[in-house]
Write a protein that holds these residues in place. Structure first.
Motif, PDB file in Angstrom:
ATOM      1  N   GLU A  33       0.827  -1.212   0.000  1.00  0.00           N
ATOM      2  CA  GLU A  33       0.000   0.000   0.000  1.00  0.00           C
ATOM      3  C   GLU A  33       0.859   1.259   0.000  1.00  0.00           C
ATOM      4  O   GLU A  33       0.509   2.261  -0.633  1.00  0.00           O
ATOM      5  N   TRP A  37       0.302   4.208  -2.859  1.00  0.00           N
ATOM      6  CA  TRP A  37      -0.270   5.530  -2.573  1.00  0.00           C
ATOM      7  C   TRP A  37       0.772   6.636  -2.657  1.00  0.00           C
ATOM      8  O   TRP A  37       0.440   7.776  -3.018  1.00  0.00           O
ATOM      9  N   LYS A 147      -9.570  -2.966   4.588  1.00  0.00           N
ATOM     10  CA  LYS A 147      -8.801  -2.033   3.760  1.00  0.00           C
ATOM     11  C   LYS A 147      -9.555  -1.671   2.491  1.00  0.00           C
ATOM     12  O   LYS A 147      -9.587  -0.497   2.087  1.00  0.00           O
ATOM     13  N   LYS A 151     -10.737   2.130   1.447  1.00  0.00           N
ATOM     14  CA  LYS A 151     -10.333   2.754   0.185  1.00  0.00           C
ATOM     15  C   LYS A 151     -11.554   3.165  -0.634  1.00  0.00           C
ATOM     16  O   LYS A 151     -11.572   4.233  -1.250  1.00  0.00           O
ATOM     17  N   THR A 152     -12.577   2.333  -0.638  1.00  0.00           N
ATOM     18  CA  THR A 152     -13.804   2.680  -1.370  1.00  0.00           C
ATOM     19  C   THR A 152     -14.445   3.925  -0.785  1.00  0.00           C
ATOM     20  O   THR A 152     -14.889   4.836  -1.519  1.00  0.00           O
ATOM     21  N   ALA A 196      -7.725  10.758  -2.048  1.00  0.00           N
ATOM     22  CA  ALA A 196      -7.668   9.298  -1.960  1.00  0.00           C
ATOM     23  C   ALA A 196      -6.270   8.825  -1.561  1.00  0.00           C
ATOM     24  O   ALA A 196      -6.104   7.891  -0.763  1.00  0.00           O
ATOM     25  N   THR A 199      -5.539   9.471   2.201  1.00  0.00           N
ATOM     26  CA  THR A 199      -6.233   8.447   2.983  1.00  0.00           C
ATOM     27  C   THR A 199      -5.519   7.109   2.862  1.00  0.00           C
ATOM     28  O   THR A 199      -5.368   6.356   3.838  1.00  0.00           O
ATOM     29  N   GLY A 200      -5.058   6.800   1.649  1.00  0.00           N
ATOM     30  CA  GLY A 200      -4.336   5.551   1.437  1.00  0.00           C
ATOM     31  C   GLY A 200      -3.027   5.494   2.202  1.00  0.00           C
ATOM     32  O   GLY A 200      -2.617   4.433   2.673  1.00  0.00           O
TER      33      GLY A 200
END
Length: 395
Positions: A33, A37, A147, A151-152, A196, A199-200
C-alpha cells in the motif's frame, strides 16, 4: 510455563541472529500500500507537468502537420514521426521515473532492498489451498476486507467533494473557454487523487504495523531454539570443556618435558614447585614449569629421575609461583635471590653433584608488591570432586 524442547511453545522475541536469517530469506515486514499511494501522490504532482508538455508538443506537431500536408515528403514524414515519439517520451518519462523512484524508496524505507531467492522457489505449501482458505477467512482476510472498504469510502468522499464543481462546470461549459474547462476538470481530478492518496497513506501506515506484528509473531522462538542458537554461536559447552581439557593436558605435557632440562627446581617443599632455566640467549632466567599440589609432586619426581637439583626455598618458590607465568622471565625484584640459587647450583655441578634435594638457607628475598602463592586451595568442581586452584593452566 513454556515447554522446553524442539516442540516448545514459541513465546520469546526473535534474536538478532534469527532476524538476520529471516532478512536473508526475504521475511521482511512490508506493505504494498505504501508504494502504491506514494506513487499516486507523486503522479498527482507530475501529471500537470506531463499534460503541459504534451499540449505544447502537440501544438508544435500540429503546426508541422500542416506544413507536411502542403508539401508531402517521405523524409519530412519520418522526421515528424520521430519528433512525435520524442515528444511523447519526454512527457511520459518523468512520470514513469518519478513513480519508479518513489516505489524503490518506499521499499527501502520498509527494511531495505533485499534480493532473496527463497520466496520465489516452488514449494508445496504455496499451492496448498488450505492455507489460502485460512488466510481468506481468518484475521488476514478480515483486515484485507476492511482495507478495501476504507479505500472505497475514501474515493467516494473525494468524488463527493469534487462533483459539485464538475456539475456547475458542465452546466456552463458552453459559455466558457475550452482552456478554463480543461483547467477545472484537471484540478478536480487532481484533488480527487490527492484526497484518496492521503487516505491511502494513513491506511498504508496501519497496514505496515499489522504486517510487522504478524511477521514478528511468525519469527518468535522457543526457549529451546534460543539455547540451540546460543550453542551454535558460542560453541557447545561440552565441546569447549573438552577442548580446554586437551589444551591443559598439552600444556602440562610440555611442562613435564621442560622440567627434565631445567637448571633447578625450587620447592616449598611440598605444596609448590617452580622450575627455572637460564641461557644467555634468554637475557634472564625463565620459569619453564610450575605447579601446586599433585602437579608439584609430579615435578619433584621428574626432577629426581633426571638429576635436576631441587632447592628448598619457601619464600622464593612462593613468590615465583605467584608472580610468573610459564615462559615468563623472573621479575627484576627477584634477580638477586634467583642468581644466588643458580650460583649455588653451579657450585654443586663443579663438585660433580647432580640432582638431590638441598636447603642452603638463604635469607628471604624482598617480595613487597609481588603476589605470593599460598597453600593449595581446594575448591569443588563439577561432578562432586575437588580441584586445586593454584595448578597449571593452559595458555
Amino acid at each position: 510455563m513454556a515447554q522446553d524442547g524442539p516442540g516448545g511453545e514459541k513465546t520469546e522475541k526473535p534474536t538478532p541472529q534469527r532476524l538476520k536469517k529471516a532478512r536473508k530469506e526475504g521475511q521482511i515486514p512490508r506493505t504494498q500500500e505504501l508504494g502504491t499511494w506514494l506513487g499516486a501522490v507523486a503522479a498527482s504532482f507530475l501529471l500537470p507537468v506531463m499534460v503541459g508538455k504534451s499540449f505544447d508538443g502537440a501544438r508544435a506537431l500540429f503546426l508541422q502537420i500542416g506544413q507536411v500536408a502542403e508539401r508531402p515528403d517521405l523524409e519530412a514524414v519520418n522526421r515528424l514521426l520521430g519528433q512525435a515519439l520524442t515528444t511523447f517520451l519526454m512527457a511520459v518519462l518523468p512520470l514513469a521515473a518519478g513513480i519508479m523512484v518513489v516505489g524503490v524508496l518506499s521499499s527501502a524505507a520498509q527494511g531495505g532492498v533485499v534480493f532473496a531467492s527463497k520466496p520465489i522457489k516452488p514449494t508445496f505449501s504455496k499451492i496448498n489451498p488450505f492455507p489460502g482458505l485460512k488466510r481468506m477467512f481468518g484475521g488476514h482476510g478480515l483486515w484485507e476486507t476492511a482495507k478495501a472498504l476504507i479505500k472505497t469510502v475514501a474515493i467516494g468522499v473525494a468524488i463527493l467533494l469534487t462533483v459539485d464543481d464538475v456539475q456547475s462546470l458542465v452546466a456552463s461549459s458552453g459559455s466558457m473557454p475550452l482552456g478554463t474547462v480543461a483547467s477545472v476538470f484537471t484540478d478536480s481530478a487532481l484533488m480527487m487523487i490527492r484526497v484518496a492518496a492521503l487516505t491511502g497513506l494513513v491506511l498504508a501506515v496501519a497496514d505496515y504495523m499489522v504486517v510487522r506484528m504478524q511477521t514478528m509473531k511468525k519469527l518468535k522462538m522457543s526457549l529451546y531454539e534460543i539455547k540451540q542458537e546460543h550453542k551454535q554461536q558460542e560453541g557447545d559447552p561440552h565441546v569447549k570443556g573438552h577442548r580446554r581439557a586437551v589444551m591443559l593436558a598439552q600444556a602440562r605435557n610440555r611442562m613435564m618435558t621442560d622440567v627434565t632440562t631445567a637448571d633447578v627446581l625450587l620447592t616449598n617443599p611440598t605444596h609448590v614447585a617452580v622450575a627455572l632455566k637460564y641461557s644467555p640467549a634468554f637475557g634472564a632466567p625463565r620459569v619453564v614449569a610450575k605447579g601446586s599440589g599433585e602437579v608439584a609432586r609430579r615435578l619433584r619426581e621428574l626432577a629426581a629421575e633426571h638429576g635436576v637439583p631441587q632447592v628448598r626455598d619457601i619464600p622464593l618458590a612462593r613468590a615465583l609461583h605467584g608472580s610468573c607465568d610459564l615462559g615468563q622471565e623472573v621479575p627484576p625484584q627477584l634477580f638477586t635471590a634467583v642468581a644466588r640459587v643458580l650460583a649455588f647450583v653451579m657450585q654443586l655441578g663443579t663438585r660433580g653433584i647432580r640432582g638431590g634435594v638441598h636447603q642452603p638457607g638463604f635469607s628471604p628475598p624482598d617480595t613487597t608488591g609481588l603476589p605470593v602463592a599460598g597453600r593449595r586451595r581446594v575448591t569443588p568442581v563439577a561432578g562432586g570432586g575437588t580441584g586445586a586452584v593454584d595448578g597449571v593452566s593452559a595458555a
